[in-house]
Design a protein around this motif. Structure first.
Motif, mmCIF file in Angstrom:
data_model
loop_
_atom_site.group_PDB
_atom_site.id
_atom_site.type_symbol
_atom_site.label_atom_id
_atom_site.label_comp_id
_atom_site.label_asym_id
_atom_site.label_seq_id
_atom_site.Cartn_x
_atom_site.Cartn_y
_atom_site.Cartn_z
ATOM 1 N N GLN A 140 22.699 51.652 49.080
ATOM 2 C CA GLN A 140 21.826 51.442 48.012
ATOM 3 C C GLN A 140 20.429 51.356 48.734
ATOM 4 N N ASP A 141 19.372 51.309 47.794
ATOM 5 C CA ASP A 141 17.896 51.302 48.079
ATOM 6 C C ASP A 141 17.882 49.926 48.314
ATOM 7 N N MET A 142 17.338 49.485 49.671
ATOM 8 C CA MET A 142 17.216 48.010 49.898
ATOM 9 C C MET A 142 15.926 47.448 50.031
ATOM 10 N N GLU A 143 14.731 48.537 49.447
ATOM 11 C CA GLU A 143 13.355 48.206 49.677
ATOM 12 C C GLU A 143 12.813 47.545 48.276
ATOM 13 N N GLN A 144 13.665 47.068 47.327
ATOM 14 C CA GLN A 144 13.102 46.983 46.020
ATOM 15 C C GLN A 144 13.063 45.105 46.334
ATOM 16 N N PRO A 145 12.185 44.359 45.146
ATOM 17 C CA PRO A 145 12.056 42.903 45.179
ATOM 18 C C PRO A 145 13.387 42.382 45.014
ATOM 19 N N LEU A 146 13.461 41.294 45.875
ATOM 20 C CA LEU A 146 14.610 40.393 46.103
ATOM 21 C C LEU A 146 15.284 40.210 44.696
ATOM 22 N N SER A 147 14.445 40.068 43.786
ATOM 23 C CA SER A 147 14.856 39.504 42.243
ATOM 24 C C SER A 147 15.656 40.908 41.688
ATOM 25 N N HIS A 148 15.858 42.019 42.101
ATOM 26 C CA HIS A 148 16.515 43.005 41.717
ATOM 27 C C HIS A 148 17.820 43.307 42.191
ATOM 28 N N TYR A 149 18.456 42.149 43.006
ATOM 29 C CA TYR A 149 19.863 42.175 43.451
ATOM 30 C C TYR A 149 20.465 40.924 43.155
ATOM 31 N N PHE A 150 21.946 41.401 43.012
ATOM 32 C CA PHE A 150 22.778 40.435 42.678
ATOM 33 C C PHE A 150 23.154 39.868 44.309
ATOM 34 N N ILE A 151 23.091 38.462 44.498
ATOM 35 C CA ILE A 151 23.082 37.988 46.037
ATOM 36 C C ILE A 151 24.511 37.116 45.769
ATOM 37 N N SER A 152 25.256 37.386 46.993
ATOM 38 C CA SER A 152 26.591 36.620 47.011
ATOM 39 C C SER A 152 26.307 35.292 47.374
ATOM 40 N N SER A 153 26.672 34.500 46.529
ATOM 41 C CA SER A 153 26.187 32.947 46.764
ATOM 42 C C SER A 153 27.313 31.762 46.508
ATOM 43 N N SER A 154 26.945 30.721 47.378
ATOM 44 C CA SER A 154 28.070 29.805 47.610
ATOM 45 C C SER A 154 27.538 28.415 46.841
#
Length: 736
Positions: A288-302
């Motif tokens: 995937q395109d990894m150059e977009q703002p952080l807010s555009h991704y689901f992030i695996s979170s604990s």
């Protein structure tokens, strides 16, 4: 025919292991007992017994993930003064199984075990499908050969079939036995047993597919294989080159290879391989395109990352951080409290959970943050400390993490958007409170933020205390801010602010103001956490929150079950990097998408998913009693927008976990395929009580390969259970 272990037996380290050693097994600083450990002759089983009692245990090497040298566990650190590091090592298991801490009598003996186990782990992880199956058959033969004479009579074979989860008509079993017993001596040696096993596992459903495309019924020519790939597997481009590669990779017969053809054996190998799995290998790698703002991704979170167990009395442990990070988690939580000796401690406040040092957690983070993924890790700090120990925390963060810790914005100006995962590679980002407004103005007082537990604790002292300047200065992109409504955020919020929502509040917003929540999540990060009432550390379903674009949907990684299956399924794509790009309609700031009404979005294209559940292979036993055999059924569950939530199941097959055959088709309509996850569950049917779980596999709808596919099942813990699989034929079409 014994699997290729013989070349290993001359290895000096393996020789030490085969001979065996008395090692100290350590559970705590006061529990250290001597046990005799050795490697069994199969080269794949570690066996140990207590010196006095007649009790013994064993486990397969395939359950091991790694060996750590020296004092690399909390238990071994606690006895570091008593036993030198070069005597100590830790065996680390896959999944959630606890580690095994061991101490050898000498550095040489420790090294022999460390290097030997590493060689065995490498060997078991590099076996191909055929070697794995040979090994599996060989293991069963060894288990069933009770008198160890290397032969098996029909009585032993019948018992073995029961152990292997198959109830077979005795006449048929005897008929196959006599076919395999070519020397007519009433017993089978290992080679004959392998032949018997082949007769037993002859897969008529695979033979049928093979014969549909093979003119002579014996082999597939290159053209015939190409036909199969094009028509059934929908592999259009370069299919002749691909067919050639498959023959080279999976065809066991040299003569067939030379003729550019594939036998039934080769065809079956190909269908059972990872390449032919239901999960598209092209989607499994980072793509995937990894150059977009952080807010555009689901992030695996604990959530409560420090816990190995429940949040009332569970053990706090650095190991819990290691396990979460190894699973690709990219947002970990630290609950910090004042320690009695000036050192901040981490635990679940006001409970009986054990305590660990903040600085030890940060050291663990430094070592393991980037083992599974290079992309950034967010450290979510739940700060309950007074100013003095906050300053100590700031010093530990700076000194231990060094350049890994992000201390300044990447560009000097105030950003309009968050930076991308690509730009933040290798960085640890602190999520915490910051003094004053978003620009860090006014001194000494916290922004109005509540802690996760505050709803329960009714105004924790923490939210009224002061903040240390040193700690505040380390907060750059994830400034904790109390949520004051979507309108307020639209008019006054900045991309640097992040709000936390309890699961109930977040679900209410998702249902009542879904589109507002999605627009908010295009600009800012939001973190969702489980209700404080979940004292057993159970999880909520993350899907409703992903549907509205929430990035940090935090789950208790230590708790196995459906919710973690969904999390593992979503984040299995894109190189298991812990970041998954959201669909375009969740990234557009002006989007009008609503999960409640997916049909109203531009470009709406519902799809039809049809799954023919054909058969199952070597399903694990649920009940270990020798005579009990499973009655399996397969259920397919869809998770996505509310309209897509669905489940359908096959009927159950009586008394056959070995090669059950269903041939039933399950159909679904999927309205928002970009958000849907598909979960395959196999259960042991029980009419009197709840069905028992056998295995599952979960993947994003967008990662499904159509055609004839195997679904390689995972345990409750999310670890592989080869060779258990389900054989299906999948088709996806536009709904007419």
């Amino acid at each position: 025919m014994e699997p290729k272990f013989s070349r290993f037996q001359d290895d000096p380290d393996i020789k030490v292991m085969l001979k065996g050693s008395t090692l100290r097994k350590v559970k705590s600083s006061s529990w250290k007992k001597r046990r005799f450990f050795r490697l069994l002759e199969d080269g794949l089983t570690l066996w140990y017994r207590s010196r006095w009692a007649g009790r013994h245990s064993s486990f397969p090497v395939t359950e091991l993930e790694a060996v750590r040298e020296g004092h690399q566990s909390e238990v071994l650190q606690s006895i570091a003064e008593e036993f030198p590091a070069d005597h100590c090592f830790t065996l680390v298991f896959h999944g959630r199984q606890g580690n095994l801490d061991l101490i050898a009598d000498s550095p040489d003996e420790a090294q022999a075990w460390i290097q030997g186990v590493r060689k065995l782990i490498h060997r078991s992880s590099t076996m191909n499908e055929k070697e794995r199956l040979d090994q599996w058959v060989w293991d069963w033969f060894r288990k069933a050969d009770k008198n160890k004479d290397g032969k098996m009579d029909f009585k032993e074979v019948r018992k073995l079939l029961k152990m292997m989860n198959v109830e077979m008509n005795e006449e048929h079993a005897l008929h196959l036995f006599m076919m395999a017993d070519v020397s007519n001596c009433g017993s089978l040696e290992i080679e004959q047993f392998v032949h018997y096993y082949k007769l037993l596992t002859q897969r008529d459903e695979v033979l049928k597919v093979f014969q549909d495309f093979s003119t002579d019924g014996e082999r597939l020519t290159m053209d015939e294989l190409e036909n199969f790939l094009r028509i059934e597997q929908l592999k259009e481009e370069g299919s002749s080159q691909y067919a050639r590669q498959l023959i080279d990779r999976y065809e066991p017969s040299d003569s067939a290879k030379k003729q550019g053809a594939m036998s039934l054996d080769g065809f079956q190998m190909y269908l059972c391989s990872q390449e032919s799995s239901i999960f598209d290998p092209g989607r499994q790698v980072l793509h995937q395109d990894m150059e977009q703002p952080l807010s555009h991704y689901f992030i695996s979170s604990s959530h409560n990352t420090y816990l190995l167990d429940n949040q009332l009395s569970g053990q706090s442990s650095q190991e819990a951080y290691i396990q979460a990070l190894k699973r690709g988690c990219r947002c970990v939580e630290v609950d910090a409290w004042d320690g009695s000796d000036g050192e901040p401690i981490v635990y679940h406040g006001h409970t009986l959970t054990s305590k660990i040092l903040f600085k030890d957690v940060i050291s663990t983070l430094k070592t393991y943050a980037f083992t599974a993924s290079d992309f950034p890790v967010i450290l979510s700090l739940e700060n309950h400390c007074g100013v003095e120990q906050q300053t100590v925390m700031a010093q530990h963060l700076s000194q231990i993490l060094g350049d890994m810790l992000l201390r300044h914005p990447l560009d000097e100006q105030m950003p309009q958007h968050l930076p991308s995962p690509q730009k933040l590679k290798g960085k640890i980002i602190l999520k915490a409170k910051k003094m004053g407004g978003a620009d860090g103005g006014q001194d000494g007082h916290l922004m109005d933020e509540v802690s996760d537990e505050e709803e329960l604790a009714d105004g924790d002292a923490e939210s009224k205390s002061n903040l240390s300047r040193e700690l505040s200065d380390l907060v750059v992109y994830c400034r904790s801010k109390q949520f004051q409504g979507f309108e307020h955020a639209r008019d006054h919020g900045t991309c640097l602010e992040i709000s936390s929502f309890s699961e109930s509040k977040a679900k209410r917003h998702a249902k009542d103001k879904g589109t507002d929540f999605i627009q908010y999540n295009t600009r800012q990060l939001s973190r969702i956490y489980p209700s404080g009432l979940r004292t057993d550390s159970s999880n909520y379903n993350p899907q409703d929150l992903w549907n509205v674009g929430c990035q940090i949907v935090a789950l208790n990684f230590q708790t196995a079950g459906l919710e973690m299956d969904l999390n593992d399924g979503l984040f299995r794509q894109n190189g298991s990097s812990g970041f998954v790009l959201k669909p375009d309609f969740l990234r557009d700031g002006n989007t009008q998408f609503s999960p409640e009404k997916p049909e109203e979005r531009p470009g709406y294209r519902p799809l039809r998913l049809s799954i023919q559940v054909i058969s199952g292979q070597q399903l694990p036993k649920v009940n270990q009693k020798e005579g009990s055999i499973v009655d399996p059924l397969v259920r397919v569950e869809i998770y996505g927008v509310p309209q897509d939530q669905a489940r359908e199941e096959t009927s159950h097959i009586n008394n056959n976990g070995f090669n059950p055959s269903w041939n039933e088709t399950l159909n679904f309509t999927v309205h928002a395929p970009e958000l849907a996850l598909v979960r395959f569950v196999v259960e042991d049917y029980d009419k009197a009580s709840k069905n028992d779980f056998i295995g599952q596999f979960t993947l994003p709808f967008t990662c499904i390969q159509t055609g004839y596919r195997h679904i390689h099942l995972l345990s409750k813990d999310g670890t592989a259970i080869p060779p258990s699989s389900i054989f299906v034929n999948v088709s996806i079409s536009e709904r007419t």
